[in-house]
Each structure stands twice: as C-alpha cells, then as structure tokens.
Design a protein around this motif. Sequence first.
Motif, PDB file in Angstrom:
ATOM      1  N   TYR A 279       0.820  -1.209   0.000  1.00 50.24           N
ATOM      2  CA  TYR A 279       0.000   0.000   0.000  1.00 50.24           C
ATOM      3  C   TYR A 279       0.854   1.259   0.000  1.00 50.24           C
ATOM      4  O   TYR A 279       2.056   1.220   0.256  1.00 50.24           O
ATOM      5  N   ALA A 280       0.189   2.386  -0.244  1.00 51.66           N
ATOM      6  CA  ALA A 280       0.871   3.683  -0.200  1.00 51.66           C
ATOM      7  C   ALA A 280       1.367   3.956   1.213  1.00 51.66           C
ATOM      8  O   ALA A 280       0.846   3.414   2.196  1.00 51.66           O
ATOM      9  N   ARG A 400      -9.864   4.781  -8.930  1.00 50.64           N
ATOM     10  CA  ARG A 400      -9.543   3.722  -9.904  1.00 50.64           C
ATOM     11  C   ARG A 400      -8.142   3.933 -10.493  1.00 50.64           C
ATOM     12  O   ARG A 400      -7.413   2.973 -10.746  1.00 50.64           O
ATOM     13  N   ARG A 401      -7.770   5.167 -10.679  1.00 52.36           N
ATOM     14  CA  ARG A 401      -6.432   5.467 -11.185  1.00 52.36           C
ATOM     15  C   ARG A 401      -5.366   5.011 -10.169  1.00 52.36           C
ATOM     16  O   ARG A 401      -4.338   4.442 -10.543  1.00 52.36           O
ATOM     17  N   GLU A 402      -5.622   5.273  -8.881  1.00 49.69           N
ATOM     18  CA  GLU A 402      -4.691   4.841  -7.827  1.00 49.69           C
ATOM     19  C   GLU A 402      -4.595   3.323  -7.768  1.00 49.69           C
ATOM     20  O   GLU A 402      -3.496   2.760  -7.572  1.00 49.69           O
ATOM     21  N   ALA A 405      -2.409   2.072 -10.478  1.00 52.24           N
ATOM     22  CA  ALA A 405      -1.000   2.423 -10.270  1.00 52.24           C
ATOM     23  C   ALA A 405      -0.296   1.424  -9.356  1.00 52.24           C
ATOM     24  O   ALA A 405       0.938   1.322  -9.375  1.00 52.24           O
ATOM     25  N   GLY A 406      -1.052   0.688  -8.563  1.00 52.52           N
ATOM     26  CA  GLY A 406      -0.445  -0.345  -7.710  1.00 52.52           C
ATOM     27  C   GLY A 406      -0.568  -0.031  -6.234  1.00 52.52           C
ATOM     28  O   GLY A 406      -1.467  -0.531  -5.547  1.00 52.52           O
ATOM     29  N   ARG A 407       0.301   0.797  -5.698  1.00 51.62           N
ATOM     30  CA  ARG A 407       0.289   1.119  -4.265  1.00 51.62           C
ATOM     31  C   ARG A 407      -0.678   2.276  -4.007  1.00 51.62           C
ATOM     32  O   ARG A 407      -0.529   3.358  -4.568  1.00 51.62           O
TER      33      ARG A 407
END
Length: 557
Positions: A279-280, A400-402, A405-407
Amino acid sequence: MTPHEPSARPRTAATAAPAAVAALAAALAAVCLVAAPVPVAHAAGPSVLPANGRIADRAIALGDRTEEAAAPAVSDSGSDRTPDMGNGALLVPLGLVVVVGGLAIYAYTVRRRRAEARTTPGSSAQQQGWGGAGTAGVPLSQLDAEAGKLLVGADDAIRTSTEELGFAAARFGDGAAEPFTAALTYARSELTTAFRLRQKLDDSYPEDDPARRQMLEEIIARCTEADRRLDEESESFDRLRDLERNAPEALTTAETAFRAVAGRTGAAESTFAALRQRYADSASAAVAGNIEQTKDRLLFATNSLNQARQAVDGGDNDRAAVHVRAAESAVGQATTLVDAVDRMAREAAEAEVRLSGALTGTDADLAAARTLLDGTAAGTSTADLQGRISRAETVTAGVRREQRAGRYDPVDALRRIEEADASLNKALDGTRRAAELLEPATLTARSTVGAAADYLTTHRGAVGCQARTRLAEAHRHLEQSGALADTDAQRAFSEAQQAGAMAGQAQYLAEQDVRTYENGHGWDPGGAVVGGIILGTVGGPARFGGSGTRGRMSSGH
C-alpha cells in the motif's frame, strides 16, 4: 453560548441550621445553668498524639457519631449524692432533649454538606482555590492554562489507572477490582464532560468572557473531582495489589508477558514491511514508528525486569516493586504498539475488499443522479446536483487510477468514496443507501480513531490538551454513531464521519506535540518519559490514582 449567571443563594433552613442550633443551645444552656446544680469539674487526661504525628479532624473522625460526641454527659459516677429534684431540675432533661435534637439536626446538615462536597463538581476545585468566587480575580488566560493542565493530568491518571487495574483484575478477579472500576467509571464521566466543554471552547463559535469563565471553572472543577475520586481509592488499591509483598509473583507475570510480546515483534515487523510494500505510505503512516518504539519499550522493560529480579533475589521487595511496575507499563505499551500494526493490516485488507462494492454502489448512484438531472424541468436550477455528480465522478476516477498504479491507501480511498456517495445519496433520496454506507464509514472511522488512541496512549508523556480534546470528541461521535445505527442510519453515518475527522486532527496534533517535546528534551531512554511510563518530574513509575497520588512510588509512599 449564553452563560448562566450565578444567583445569590437564599438562606435555607439547612444552611441556617448551624447558627440556629448554636443559638438554641446557648439559650438552653443558660436556662440549665440557672436551674440545675453546678456539677463537679473533673480534670481531663492529657491528649495523646496519633503515632503518625497527625491530628485528624475531629468531625471527620467521628463521622456519623457527631451527635454522640457532641451530647453532654449526664451521669456523675464519682458522686453518690442524691440530686436535688426541685422544679428547676425538671428543665434539665427537657433542655438536654432539645439540645441533643438540635445537634442531631446540625450533624445531619454537616453530613449532607459533606455528601454534596463529594458529589458536586465544583467543591473540590473550590477547596483548592479554583472554583466559584476563588477565580473571580484570576485572568482568563491563567484559568485557560490551568484547565488545560488539569485535563492532561486527569487524562493521564485515568489511562495509567486503567492499565494498572487490568493487572490487578487479572490476578485477583473482577469482583475484587469492582470498587476501583467504579471509581474509574466515575472519573471518566467527569473527564468526558470536561473535554466536551473544552471542545465547545475550541470550536468556531466564540463565547463571551463570562461564559468562557464559567466553562473553564467547570472544566477545572470536574478534572479536580475526577482526580479526587481516584486519589480516594489509591490506598485501598495498594492494599489489594500489595505489590511490595507480591513482588516475586508480579515479576514472574511481567516476565511472561515480556516474552510473549518480544516473540511477536519479529512478526509485526514483517507485517509492517508487507504493508509498506503493498500500500501507499499513507496507509501505514499511523504505525510507521511502532516497531522501533516497541524495541525501545522492550529495552526499558529488560532493564527494569533485571533490576527487579536482582532486588527480589536480594530480599528487597520494596525496590523490586518499583521496577516491576515500570516493567509492566513498558510491556503493556509494547503490546499496544504491536497490536496496532496487526490491526492496521487487517483494516487495510478489509477496506480493500469493501472498496470494490463501494465503487459499484457509487456508479449506480451516479447513473440515477444523471437520470434525475435529465428529467429536471426546464428553468429549474441544477447547479447543486451537477456539483455533486462532478465531485463523485472525480473521486471514483481518482480511486480507480490509484488502484491501477499499484500502491494506494484503501482506507482513505474508501473514505473518499463514502463521502462522495453520501453527497449523491442526499440529492437522490436522503436515506436510500444510508444503511449501506454506514458499515464502511464505521470501518474507516474506527481505524482512524483507533490509530490516534494508540498513538496518544503510547506517547502520553508529551501530548497536550488539544490532541486529547479532539480524541475525546472523536470517541463521543463514534459512540453516538453506534447508538443511532439501528434507528437513524443517516445521522449515524454523519456521526461516524465526524469521528474520523476529529481523530485525524487528534493524530496530527499529537504528532506535533511529540516532535516539539523531542526537540526540546533530547534522548529519552526506552521512550519511558514520552510514554508516560515514568513521571518526568519525579522519575518513578506512575500508579493507579489521581494526580495527587499517582507518583507515590517515587516519593516513597
């Protein structure tokens, strides 16, 4: 807020009783002296000081036997003379009956006043010069500072007392702990009200000076009362726990708890690493320092346990008790820090699962909102609905964009989706999906509140009044949300949102306080002072009790 102006109290029968009884007694005494024979005076024996060198207040020592002590003696065992039974003597029994009756009324009044002093929030503060007329000439800025200081002190006392009561209950059972649990419940109630008043003072609706003074006085009074209630039980608590006599057993229990949390530290470190990888950074920011702080607490606990073991082996249980108590707190905080990492991982995973359904629900509400927009009659303003639609579209696209992007931060993403969907829901129906939105809102609120609470608990030696006030308000909103969940989902959702917002503020303010403290104080071995494990002013472990007694272990009490 409009202040309640204090009004002059009328002189009631209860408040006038002491003076009336005194006058009655004096008059009757005069009658009795005229009518009755003069008794032979007996020399009293010398007063004996108590062994502790203190003379207790006679009225307090006598308690409910005030009337017995106050009633004059009616027999003269040293005389075999037959008393004169003249007409005047008949007044003596009658006079004594009236005097004793009057004194009984006085004793009742005294007892009632003492009861009011124990239960009226203002009484304890007034005794210390911080209540009622005692604050009339005190500047508001000084009252404000004192209120903040007392809020912090009472909050710390309750947190420490809760912690140590847990150890006592585990050993002696909930039944033995019940009186102290009741004291804590009472103290928490007083502090909750005090924090609520502090929040009102801090909000965007300014009070005038009289109202502000009244609210500050009540905060001071309630904090003082919470402290008093805990201080009142500290001696009884010490008798229950008897840490000095039970030091060997308590040491063994603390060592077992130490090994358990030390064994979990490696797994928690791996869990945190997985959080950071998946995660971020914002998803794990609230527990970013937990592993390092856990190791600090365990290092402090190791030293304390070693010193306690040496003292026990040397037969010095008094010294052992001090180190055992410090070790207990350090191990308890290490456990809280490790638990927080594990909970954060669970909540992130749950939020990730719920996010998919939340996005689907928001897409459905967006479609319904667009249909409503298309069906709006010509000439009717649609700016508000268009704004809600635009915001929800922006939020869903961003989430959805985040994800692609993965994390990303699933808890924060879920919160943003909830807020956008709730805005749409108000435009569509007002209540249509409130119950569905409440569950994920509660998850995000609990996550934020829990993280802030853990941080404050493990850094309480450095956290000030503002952060504690916001956290108390977050807890209040979260509890209110739970109470409304089955009857008013929309209001419950709003309360959950406010809980999360307040907890976020509390976390931010607490972190600021800790940074300021660390910049000004430097190295803190094992985080013991920042964590409130040992009291910075006296250098010893904190114990069950209010501000007047919680440092007793350091001062040799």
